[in-house]
Design an enzyme around this catalytic site. Structure first.
Site, PDB file in Angstrom:
ATOM      1  N   GLY A  68       0.843  -1.184   0.000  1.00 49.74           N
ATOM      2  CA  GLY A  68       0.000   0.000   0.000  1.00 49.74           C
ATOM      3  C   GLY A  68       0.881   1.237   0.000  1.00 49.74           C
ATOM      4  N   GLN A  73       2.644  10.025   1.249  1.00 45.28           N
ATOM      5  CA  GLN A  73       4.001   9.474   1.362  1.00 45.28           C
ATOM      6  C   GLN A  73       4.911   9.870   0.199  1.00 45.28           C
ATOM      7  OE1 GLN A  73       2.239   5.424   2.256  1.00 45.28           O
ATOM      8  NE2 GLN A  73       4.128   5.297   3.430  1.00 45.28           N
ATOM      9  N   CYS A 112       5.789   0.106   7.890  1.00 44.78           N
ATOM     10  CA  CYS A 112       5.390   1.262   7.085  1.00 44.78           C
ATOM     11  C   CYS A 112       6.573   1.664   6.225  1.00 44.78           C
ATOM     12  CB  CYS A 112       4.987   2.415   8.013  1.00 44.78           C
ATOM     13  SG  CYS A 112       4.509   3.907   7.119  1.00 44.78           S
ATOM     14  N   LEU A 113       6.322   1.940   4.954  1.00 47.20           N
ATOM     15  CA  LEU A 113       7.407   2.327   4.049  1.00 47.20           C
ATOM     16  C   LEU A 113       8.044   3.660   4.460  1.00 47.20           C
ATOM     17  CD1 LEU A 113       5.815   1.331   0.613  1.00 47.20           C
ATOM     18  CD2 LEU A 113       7.553   0.083   1.900  1.00 47.20           C
ATOM     19  N   HIS A 154      -4.630   1.476   7.480  1.00 49.09           N
ATOM     20  CA  HIS A 154      -3.287   2.058   7.574  1.00 49.09           C
ATOM     21  C   HIS A 154      -3.137   3.225   6.580  1.00 49.09           C
ATOM     22  CE1 HIS A 154       1.267   1.472   7.978  1.00 49.09           C
ATOM     23  NE2 HIS A 154       1.157   2.286   6.947  1.00 49.09           N
ATOM     24  N   GLU A 155      -3.578   2.998   5.338  1.00 44.99           N
ATOM     25  CA  GLU A 155      -3.414   4.036   4.299  1.00 44.99           C
ATOM     26  C   GLU A 155      -4.325   5.237   4.563  1.00 44.99           C
ATOM     27  OE1 GLU A 155      -0.880   3.661   2.606  1.00 44.99           O
ATOM     28  OE2 GLU A 155      -0.615   1.530   2.965  1.00 44.99           O
ATOM     29  N   HIS A 158      -2.748   7.575   6.902  1.00 40.34           N
ATOM     30  CA  HIS A 158      -1.749   8.461   6.284  1.00 40.34           C
ATOM     31  C   HIS A 158      -2.409   9.737   5.760  1.00 40.34           C
ATOM     32  CE1 HIS A 158       2.099   6.480   6.435  1.00 40.34           C
ATOM     33  NE2 HIS A 158       1.640   5.357   5.892  1.00 40.34           N
TER      34      HIS A 158
END
Ligand code: ZN
Length: 187
Positions: A68, A73, A112-113, A154-155, A158
């Site tokens: 994702g 991000q 998380c990226l 999660h997304e 963000h």
């Protein structure tokens, strides 16, 4: 699978894949980048710029070996994200909203990226219905359970400037911050 966003398939990457992964990560905002804390605005224009952004984000998600990626991000404060509800299935959703959620929750580790090297337990709703638009402005909705439900929560976070370290236990948060803290080099 436990990691919601990042570091899913690190083992077994060959040298070229690893190099691509690093290049992709270099294009993804990393904690404590202030963009990660800002709320994103609804998308109003469904144009070529939007489609190009979605294409770029999908490619970055693949190259970073994530499941994702939110526009926040990549430093674009617009309400959209890309994700993989199943392996090898890419979905982009614009102006996403959770319109229904189960009462049941569970706790699992998430990565998380934008928080490299961190994996912390996060409580999420087990099943959600996600509604929004596709890249052409058509209404879409997805009924998701388990891993897919976790990824979209999660997304969505963000897009509101919320990170997994805000949703975990005080102890896990302390450990994560110790990993993320820039190292002081004494010379
Ligand atoms: Zn993330």
């Amino acid at each position: 699978m436990s990691d919601a966003e990042g570091q899913v398939a690190r083992e077994g990457l060959d040298a070229e894949q690893e190099a691509r992964r690093r290049l992709a990560l270099a294009q993804i905002r990393q904690y404590p980048d202030s963009a990660l804390r800002l709320p994103a605005k609804p998308v109003e224009e469904f144009d070529d710029d939007l489609r190009r952004l979605i294409e770029r984000m999908t490619q970055l998600m693949h190259e970073a070996h994530g499941v994702g990626l939110a526009a926040t991000q990549v430093g674009t404060l617009q309400r959209l994200f890309v994700f993989q509800p199943e392996e090898d299935e890419d979905v982009a959703i614009v102006n996403p909203e959770i319109v229904e959620r189960s009462e049941e929750t569970d706790v699992d580790n998430e990565g998380c990226l934008s928080l490299q090297g961190v994996s912390v337990p996060v409580e999420r709703t087990v099943a959600v219905t996600l509604a929004g638009k596709d890249e052409d402005g058509n209404d879409v909705h997805y009924e998701l359970e388990g891993h897919g439900a976790r990824v979209v929560q999660h997304e969505l976070d963000h897009l509101d400037g919320v990170l997994i370290i805000d949703r975990t236990t005080p102890e896990a948060r302390r450990e994560a911050l110790a990993i993320l803290r820039p190292r002081i080099v004494l010379t």
